[in-house]
Design an enzyme around this catalytic site. Structure first.
Site, PDB file in Angstrom:
ATOM      1  N   SER A 147       0.864  -1.174   0.000  1.00 15.02           N
ATOM      2  CA  SER A 147       0.000   0.000   0.000  1.00 15.02           C
ATOM      3  C   SER A 147       0.901   1.223   0.000  1.00 15.02           C
ATOM      4  O   SER A 147       2.073   1.136   0.397  1.00 15.02           O
ATOM      5  CB  SER A 147      -0.864   0.005   1.263  1.00 15.02           C
ATOM      6  OG  SER A 147      -1.396   1.296   1.498  1.00 15.02           O
ATOM      7  N   TYR A 170      -1.407  -1.373  10.097  1.00 12.60           N
ATOM      8  CA  TYR A 170      -1.326  -1.354   8.623  1.00 12.60           C
ATOM      9  C   TYR A 170       0.054  -0.882   8.165  1.00 12.60           C
ATOM     10  O   TYR A 170       0.625  -1.427   7.213  1.00 12.60           O
ATOM     11  CB  TYR A 170      -2.423  -0.439   8.068  1.00 12.60           C
ATOM     12  CG  TYR A 170      -2.773  -0.672   6.616  1.00 12.60           C
ATOM     13  CD1 TYR A 170      -3.383  -1.861   6.211  1.00 12.60           C
ATOM     14  CD2 TYR A 170      -2.525   0.296   5.649  1.00 12.60           C
ATOM     15  CE1 TYR A 170      -3.720  -2.074   4.881  1.00 12.60           C
ATOM     16  CE2 TYR A 170      -2.866   0.095   4.322  1.00 12.60           C
ATOM     17  CZ  TYR A 170      -3.464  -1.091   3.942  1.00 12.60           C
ATOM     18  OH  TYR A 170      -3.807  -1.297   2.614  1.00 12.60           O
TER      19      TYR A 170
HETATM   20  N1  NAD Z   1      -8.966  -0.755  -0.964  1.00 14.47           N
HETATM   21  C1  NAD Z   1      -7.937   0.082  -1.058  1.00 14.47           C
HETATM   22  O1  NAD Z   1      -8.095   1.295  -1.266  1.00 14.47           O
HETATM   23  C2  NAD Z   1      -6.523  -0.435  -0.922  1.00 14.47           C
HETATM   24  C3  NAD Z   1      -5.447   0.437  -1.121  1.00 14.47           C
HETATM   25  C4  NAD Z   1      -4.149  -0.066  -1.035  1.00 14.47           C
HETATM   26  C5  NAD Z   1      -3.935  -1.410  -0.753  1.00 14.47           C
HETATM   27  N2  NAD Z   1      -5.000  -2.216  -0.534  1.00 14.47           N
HETATM   28  C6  NAD Z   1      -4.728  -3.616  -0.233  1.00 14.47           C
HETATM   29  O2  NAD Z   1      -5.388  -4.402  -1.196  1.00 14.47           O
HETATM   30  C7  NAD Z   1      -5.798  -5.635  -0.620  1.00 14.47           C
HETATM   31  C8  NAD Z   1      -7.299  -5.841  -0.840  1.00 14.47           C
HETATM   32  O3  NAD Z   1      -7.996  -4.779  -0.221  1.00 14.47           O
HETATM   33  P1  NAD Z   1      -9.578  -4.637  -0.354  1.00 14.47           P
HETATM   34  O4  NAD Z   1      -9.895  -3.224  -0.062  1.00 14.47           O
HETATM   35  O5  NAD Z   1     -10.028  -5.232  -1.634  1.00 14.47           O
HETATM   36  O6  NAD Z   1     -10.070  -5.525   0.889  1.00 14.47           O
HETATM   37  P2  NAD Z   1     -11.504  -6.220   1.115  1.00 14.47           P
HETATM   38  O7  NAD Z   1     -11.722  -6.237   2.595  1.00 14.47           O
HETATM   39  O8  NAD Z   1     -12.560  -5.622   0.248  1.00 14.47           O
HETATM   40  O9  NAD Z   1     -11.276  -7.721   0.605  1.00 14.47           O
HETATM   41  C9  NAD Z   1     -10.421  -8.578   1.285  1.00 14.47           C
HETATM   42  C10 NAD Z   1     -10.821 -10.011   0.984  1.00 14.47           C
HETATM   43  O10 NAD Z   1      -9.901 -10.850   1.714  1.00 14.47           O
HETATM   44  C11 NAD Z   1     -10.650 -11.971   2.207  1.00 14.47           C
HETATM   45  N3  NAD Z   1      -9.916 -12.552   3.342  1.00 14.47           N
HETATM   46  C12 NAD Z   1      -9.840 -12.080   4.610  1.00 14.47           C
HETATM   47  N4  NAD Z   1      -9.100 -12.905   5.370  1.00 14.47           N
HETATM   48  C13 NAD Z   1      -8.700 -13.932   4.560  1.00 14.47           C
HETATM   49  C14 NAD Z   1      -7.924 -15.104   4.763  1.00 14.47           C
HETATM   50  N5  NAD Z   1      -7.405 -15.401   5.963  1.00 14.47           N
HETATM   51  N6  NAD Z   1      -7.707 -15.926   3.725  1.00 14.47           N
HETATM   52  C15 NAD Z   1      -8.240 -15.650   2.492  1.00 14.47           C
HETATM   53  N7  NAD Z   1      -9.002 -14.568   2.242  1.00 14.47           N
HETATM   54  C16 NAD Z   1      -9.230 -13.711   3.259  1.00 14.47           C
HETATM   55  C17 NAD Z   1     -12.012 -11.380   2.593  1.00 14.47           C
HETATM   56  O11 NAD Z   1     -13.011 -12.386   2.695  1.00 14.47           O
HETATM   57  C18 NAD Z   1     -12.238 -10.385   1.458  1.00 14.47           C
HETATM   58  O12 NAD Z   1     -12.960 -10.966   0.389  1.00 14.47           O
HETATM   59  C19 NAD Z   1      -5.395  -5.578   0.856  1.00 14.47           C
HETATM   60  O13 NAD Z   1      -4.150  -6.206   1.036  1.00 14.47           O
HETATM   61  C20 NAD Z   1      -5.280  -4.088   1.103  1.00 14.47           C
HETATM   62  O14 NAD Z   1      -4.418  -3.793   2.161  1.00 14.47           O
HETATM   63  C21 NAD Z   1      -6.285  -1.769  -0.616  1.00 14.47           C
END
Ligand code: NAD
Length: 205
Positions: A147, A170
């Site tokens: 991130s 985080y």
């Molecule tokens: N959304 C953003 O703006 C953003 C920005 C930068 C980085 N990220 C990173 O991108 C990634 C995805 O983020 P997101 O916003 O789509 O999150 P989200 O919460 O929408 O989705 C995360 C998914 O991970 C699954 N999950 C949780 N624990 C798990 C496990 N133990 N095993 C397998 N699956 C599991 C959940 O069921 C969910 O479907 C993360 O690593 C986050 O840190 C997100």
């Protein structure tokens, strides 16, 4: 068709970003594996993307808990059985406990450690187990989701007046993932990998 017939596992594939990554895989000719701990959203995501992209058989849900070695090994076995191989991993899941997201002063030692174990530990386990599989297969790529907050300090002013913040866990998790990616790239160079780590995307080859 950059990914023609490539089988790509997206952890957290049923989430906000994961779903878009699975779509991008299929849009580029590949097979998108939705690997997620939530079977309800995972199956729904498979159904919706298959219909939206007219891509039956090109999108498949498999249950996965990235914090369990047994679950990861089952995923590898099941995907291999159904599609014959795995070409790439997008390490993207977002595990957190029920207290995740509190202000710095309110984070307990136990919650800090548990969230780091679930997320950084889970990414490590996926890299280790898929890395072993790729080594045996002779090819494979891993992309780790970090991130911007793994690279720059938080801008707390953005969160003024809202109920959430940029959690301290985080920062620790995502900065660790950047460096773990460099570690793994160099480690797998020994076994024929390119030893390359794309700075911003955390791409191991
Ligand atoms: N959304 C953003 O703006 C953003 C920005 C930068 C980085 N990220 C990173 O991108 C990634 C995805 O983020 P997101 O916003 O789509 O999150 P989200 O919460 O929408 O989705 C995360 C998914 O991970 C699954 N999950 C949780 N624990 C798990 C496990 N133990 N095993 C397998 N699956 C599991 C959940 O069921 C969910 O479907 C993360 O690593 C986050 O840190 C997100």
């Amino acid at each position: 068709m950059l990914l023609k017939d490539k089988v790509i596992v997206v952890t957290g594939g049923a989430g906000l970003l994961g779903r878009r990554f699975v779509k991008a895989v299929v849009d580029n000719g590949g097979i998108g594996i939705i690997a997620d701990i939530n079977p309800e959203t995972g199956k729904r995501c498979e159904d919706e993307l298959s219909a939206e992209l007219n891509a039956k058989g090109k999108v498949a849900f498999f249950p996965l808990d990235i914090t369990s070695k047994e679950s990861i090994q089952t995923l590898i076995k099941d995907v291999k059985q159904k599609f014959g191989k795995i070409d790439g991993l997008v390490n993207n899941a977002y595990p957190r406990n029920k207290n995740y997201g509190r202000s710095f002063e309110d984070v307990t030692y136990e919650d800090f450690c548990e969230n780091l174990s679930l997320h950084t530990g889970g990414y490590f386990l996926m890299m280790q187990q898929l890395g072993l599989y790729f080594k045996e297969q002779g090819s494979g790529s891993i992309i780790n989701m970090s991130s911007i907050y793994g690279v720059i300090p938080p801008r707390f002013e953005v969160y003024e007046g809202v109920k959430f913040t940029m959690p301290v866990e985080y920062a620790a998790i995502k900065s660790a993932i950047v460096h773990l990616t460099r570690y793994a790239a160099k480690y797998f160079k020994k076994s024929g990998g390119q030893g390359k780590c794309h700075k911003s995307r955390g791409h191991i080859r």
